[in-house]
Structures are given as structure tokens and as C-alpha cells.
Design an enzyme around this catalytic site. Structure first.
Site, short mmCIF file in Angstrom:
data_model
loop_
_atom_site.label_atom_id
_atom_site.label_comp_id
_atom_site.label_asym_id
_atom_site.label_seq_id
_atom_site.Cartn_x
_atom_site.Cartn_y
_atom_site.Cartn_z
N SER A 180 7.44 -5.69 -4.20
CA SER A 180 6.88 -3.79 -3.82
C SER A 180 6.53 -4.56 -2.55
O SER A 180 5.74 -5.46 -2.25
CB SER A 180 5.96 -4.01 -4.58
OG SER A 180 4.87 -3.29 -4.48
N LYS A 181 5.85 -3.76 -1.49
CA LYS A 181 5.99 -4.33 -0.21
C LYS A 181 4.56 -4.51 -0.60
O LYS A 181 3.53 -5.49 0.21
CB LYS A 181 5.69 -2.81 0.77
CG LYS A 181 7.16 -2.42 1.38
CD LYS A 181 7.50 -1.90 2.67
CE LYS A 181 9.08 -0.84 2.33
NZ LYS A 181 9.13 -0.20 3.33
N ARG A 182 3.68 -3.99 -1.59
CA ARG A 182 2.11 -4.68 -1.83
C ARG A 182 2.11 -5.62 -2.63
O ARG A 182 0.99 -6.34 -2.32
CB ARG A 182 1.45 -3.21 -2.31
CG ARG A 182 1.13 -2.16 -1.62
CD ARG A 182 2.01 -0.55 -2.30
NE ARG A 182 2.40 -0.98 -2.96
CZ ARG A 182 3.79 0.42 -2.49
NH1 ARG A 182 3.43 0.60 -0.90
NH2 ARG A 182 4.66 0.44 -2.68
N ASP A 183 2.88 -6.75 -3.00
CA ASP A 183 2.60 -7.94 -3.10
C ASP A 183 2.51 -8.68 -2.58
O ASP A 183 3.25 -9.17 -2.02
CB ASP A 183 4.26 -7.66 -3.90
CG ASP A 183 4.12 -9.38 -5.06
OD1 ASP A 183 3.18 -10.20 -5.06
OD2 ASP A 183 4.79 -9.86 -6.08
#
Length: 479
Positions: free
Chosen positions: A253-256
Site C-alpha cells: 500500500s502506498k500508505r505503508d
RNA sequence: GGCCCCAUGGUCAAGCGGUUAAGACACCGCCCUUUCACGGCGGAAUCAGGGGUUCGAAUCCCCUUGGGGUCACCA
């Protein structure tokens, strides 16, 4: 017929390692086959588009060493290469579909659709568009229009046969038509086509022969197949690459934040593009031998789709790091200089020649795995007198160490020239004067001059530091 | 949940019916070395489980289990 592959990102963020690897596989295969690699920007999601993102993709792809034969910046005979510049093309094919009776306006609101979906889910059924607007009368349509509803265009997916295709990586894939969810949207209410539609039109018109993309697109493929069928087109070959997994075993996830996943970040940390290129190529693909390091040409020569793995792969930062340290060692320090300079402050490089800095880099080159470790690791060269660390300090408190340092200081003070040939004899003299050798000889001097018991080659360090500064440092610790 | 995909050490992976099941990263020893690193040598560590098929299965088939993807007017 020449092979044509494409990478078609949506400009909604930075280029991340998963996207980079997909681009890389497409590129490698296209070049392996002597074909073309195309960059296309799929910016059909107006809300999520980010300014400059497309340029960033291009910049980072280019940095990695991926070159495209056609694309927004370089053009090509199948352009434009940006979805939003192809709107009239999509409109044309919507008309074609409508004439065939395979597309229709749908006035259902998103809320209504959502309600239907929830109801289906509640009953444990597969959500599926009801076909409510398939056969609207002219009056119904004008009523909806009068209400101010903006229609979407749906594709009439009347298919009831199973859909199948031969995946280049996974083999035969079969889908039940019931799982498709019924008539799907091909043009959104804002007039922009959806991914599935734009992608199909573009791939066909751009004469793409192989679509290699992430596994998350497997379920889109049957819908696209329906579109190819409806338009009477021959679909390209499809190949679905497994996902790159994060530490949690899920799709990145790009947010990880637990993992550095944007190409630009690796560049900033001082990873070499060759290393990332090499690492990414070997993630989910293997040529089969024992060779680990490949340059671009070797990868192109070796890359085939049938050796791409079906299972997902964890992103192993330690392995990338190891690989980068290898590439770093291979480089001439002089080539590294321009990459290192931005990492140093004006203060640090004040008055230092490129030759000096190059030598400084080469002193540390084989000890680092990323360039941004350098300023910190080699910081003691930029100060007049380095701060002694604990180990160095306690060593210099010893009487024997003081003897060595004093003797060394005496010799350094009296030597006329400051080169490797002159320094070596100095150590000899100190050795015979103090009776110390090996660690007992070198460590006190290292501690005194460098402030630490660990560091690069001592002789070279002394020379780089210069006689005057070595003297100052020695004097600062003599008691 | 439906549909779909996947399954060799901690990780990347070789292997395509007969191997002592490679190699690499990471890890742990030892050696080299003025230190750290590099390098060298060695070690521990894998076929998810169960059924078949076969003289023989990590390799083929089925089931189970586990993991993942996807079910949008996002791509």
C-alpha cells in the site's frame, strides 16, 4: 510482426517499486523481442490526478534506465499518449457500440446502485447491475433529464458463456459470466471513459500485442475481452504478474510507511539505478542460473515471460541494499562525486577540491551500501578536531597509547614530505622507539587522529587529512 | 461471502518424474586484516497437510489448509 508493450500508469502519485517492476518487465520483454515499449498516461480519474505526476513517472523511469520508444514526451505515430487527449476517440467507439445496441445510457444514481449492491450482499448474492435502464422509453429519459440526472454509459454484457484466455504467465484462466457484475460502466457521468474502456480502445489502437500488468487486473480482463468481442477486435496477449508484498504479506500500500517504496526515495538515498534495476528484475523473475548481477543488456537478452513467477514476492530491502553496495564498489569514485555532492553541505565542501573529495569517497566507498551514509561516516574529515568516541577516549587515557602518540607526533613534526612513502617509515620508527607493533601501534594513532577505533585505511586517511591537520589533532590529545 | 490466483529454508530463488533438494541475501562460527568493511571457508535452515497416479513424486491429479487479489461512475 513486431511486438509492442506498454506501461500505462495513472498519474496519481509517485512511481513506486511495484509499478517500476511492471514497467521493467514490459520493457525487458519488448526489447528482448526486438519490439517497442510505449509509455501511456491513463489519467481518466480526474479527481485523483496529480499535477506533475506524469512528468515524475517519466523522470524516474528514465533514471532507472527504462527508455520508451513512444510516449507523451517523445510522441509516436499512435498518439496522443494521454487518455484525456483521446476523448474524441473514445466517444467515437461509444457511438459504435450504441449503434450495435451494445451500449446504453443509465440514469441510476450512485446511491441507487449502492442500495442494490448492499441488498444483494445482504442476501449473500453477487452484486450485479439489474439492467434497470436497459430499455428506457423516451419519456422516462426526458423525465430523468428533467430531474437533472447525468447518465453514465453502460456496456450491455449479455454474455452468458464462460470467458477464457490464455495468460502468458499463469496459463488458461476461466471465468463464469455471472461473476462479472452485469452491464458495466464504460463512460462516467462526467463524460470520461472508465479504465476498462479506455484501456481496451487504446491498447487496440496502439497495436499493443502483449499486455503485462499486475495481478490485480486479472478480474478486469474478462470485461475487456467482452469489449474486444463487441468491437470485433482481436485481443492482445495478457500476462499477469504477481504482486510485490509488503512486510504484512499483502499487496504494497502506498500508505505503508514501514517500507521505502518510491523510486525517487531510493535515488535520494544514494541507490544506483543499475542496482534497483537489477534487483527489481530478479524479483518475481529468474533466469535460472547462479548469476546474480546483470547489466541491462544481459537482462534484455535473458528475459522471457515464461520464467516469471506466479507467486507473490516479498520486497527484501536487505538484499537490495547488498546489491547496491556491490554496484557502489564497482564504480569509479569520480563518477560517484556528482551524486555525493548534493548530500554535503556548502560548509563541508568549502575549499575542498574535487580530487580531494574523490579520494575521500574512495576511502569509504567499499564500506557503505548507500551513498547517503557517506556524510555521516566520513564526517571526521570535515572538522578541525574530531570528537573522540568512548573507545578512542579510553584508549588514549592509557600511558602506552600516549607514548605511541607522542612518538608519532614527534616524527610527523619532523618529516618534510607527506606521502605514502614518507609515512610508512614513520610508523617503523615509532615502532622501534616504543616497542609497540600491530594493534598497539596503529590503534592509538587512529584514535588520536580519527577519533574512533574504526575507520578507513589509516595511511590514506593521514595523507588526505594533511600533515598540518594531523599534527593539530595529535597535539589535541597529548597529555 | 462469490469469483479468481498462489504455495520449495526467515527472504529472493534453482528444480519441470529418479539430485546428497543448487545458489544468493540475512543470520551464526572461523580465517584474512592495524580497526570496520571487503574477501575466503564452514554452519544452521525449505518441498504446508492428506489422498491418489507411478517401479519411483518437490515435480502430475484431487481434496484440505493457509495466504493473496478482486467484487466502483479507481486504475
Amino acid at each position: 510482426m513486431t511486438v509492442r508493450l506498454r506501461y500505462a500508469p495513472s498519474p496519481t502519485g509517485h512511481l513506486h517499486i511495484g509499478g517500476a517492476r511492471t514497467a521493467l518487465f514490459n520493457y525487458l520483454y519488448a526489447k528482448h523481442m526486438g519490439g517497442d515499449f510505449i509509455l501511456r498516461i491513463e489519467d481518466t480519474d480526474l479527481e485523483r490526478n496529480i499535477d506533475r505526476a506524469a512528468d515524475e513517472f517519466a523522470k524516474n523511469l528514465g533514471w532507472l534506465g527504462i527508455v520508451w520508444d513512444e510516449g507523451p514526451d517523445v510522441g509516436g505515430k499512435f498518439g496522443p499518449y494521454i487518455s484525456t487527449e483521446r476523448l474524441s476517440i473514445y466517444e467515437h467507439y461509444v457511438e459504435v457500440l450504441k449503434e450495435k445496441g451494445l451500449a446504453y445510457h443509465c440514469y441510476c444514481s450512485e446511491e441507487e446502485i449502492a442500495a442494490e449492491r448492499d441488498a444483494a450482499m445482504a442476501k449473500g448474492e453477487v452484486p450485479r447491475y439489474s439492467g434497470h435502464c436497459r430499455h428506457l422509453t423516451a419519456t422516462q429519459i426526458s423525465e430523468y433529464e428533467a430531474m437533472g440526472r447525468k447518465p453514465v454509459v453502460r456496456f450491455l454484457a449479455a454474455n452468458d458463456q464462460e470467458l477464457r484466455f490464455h495468460d502468458l504467465i499463469r496459463g488458461e484462466l476461466v471465468f463464469e459470466p455471472s461473476g462479472l457484475g452485469g452491464d458495466f460502466v464504460i463512460v462516467k457521468s462526467n463524460g470520461i471513459p472508465t479504465y476498462n474502456f479506455a484501456c481496451t480502445i487504446d491498447d487496440h489502437l496502439m497495436e499493443i500485442t502483449h499486455v503485462v500488468r499486475g495481478e490485480e487486473h486479472i478480474s478486469n480482463t474478462p470485461r475487456q475481452l467482452l469489449l474486444y468481442q463487441a468491437l470485433g477486435w482481436e485481443p492482445p496477449h495478457f500476462g499477469h504478474v504477481s504482486l510485490i508484498l509488503g512486510p504484512n504479506g499483502k499487496k504494497l500500500s502506498k500508505r505503508d510507511e514501514s517500507i521505502v517504496q518510491f523510486v525517487e526515495q531510493y535515488r535520494d538515498m544514494g541507490y544506483l539505478p543499475e542496482a534497483l534495476f537489477n534487483y527489481l528484475a530478479l524479483l518475481g523473475w529468474s533466469p535460472g542460473g547462479e548469476q546474480e548481477f546483470f547489466n541491462k543488456d544481459e537482462l534484455i537478452a535473458a528475459f522471457t515471460l515464461d520464467r516469471v513467477h506466479k507467486s507473490g514476492a516479498f520486497f527484501d530491502a536487505a538484499r537490495l541494499s547488498w546489491m547496491n553496495s556491490h554496484y557502489l564498489k564497482q564504480q569509479d569514485a569520480a563518477n560517484l562525486l556528482p551524486l555525493v555532492q548534493p548530500l554535503l553541505t556548502d560548509d563541508q565542501v568549502q575549499g575542498l577540491s574535487n580530487e580531494w573529495l574523490t579520494e575521500w569517497i574512495s576511502l569509504y566507498q567499499e564500506k557503505i551500501s548507500q551513498l547517503d551514509e557517506l556524510p555521516q561516516m566520513g564526517a571526521s574529515f570535515f572538522v578541525e578536531i574530531p570528537k573522540l568516541d568512548e573507545e578512542a577516549n579510553s584508549m588514549l587515557n592509557q600511558e602506552t597509547a600516549q607514548q605511541v602518540v607522542k612518538s608519532f607526533h614527534e616524527q610527523v613534526k619532523n618529516t618534510a614530505l607527506w606521502t605514502e612513502e614518507h609515512i610508512k617509515p614513520i610508523f617503523k620508527t615509532v615502532q622501534s622507539e616504543t616497542g609497540k607493533k600491530g594493534k598497539d601501534l596503529f590503534m592509538p594513532i587512529r584514535a588520536a587522529v580519527m577519533g574512533s577505533l574504526h575507520g578507513p585505511d589509516l595511511h590514506r586517511s593521514l595523507i588526505l587529512l594533511g600533515q598540518a591537520r594531523v599534527l593539530t589533532r595529535l597535539e589535541s590529545v597529548i597529555k
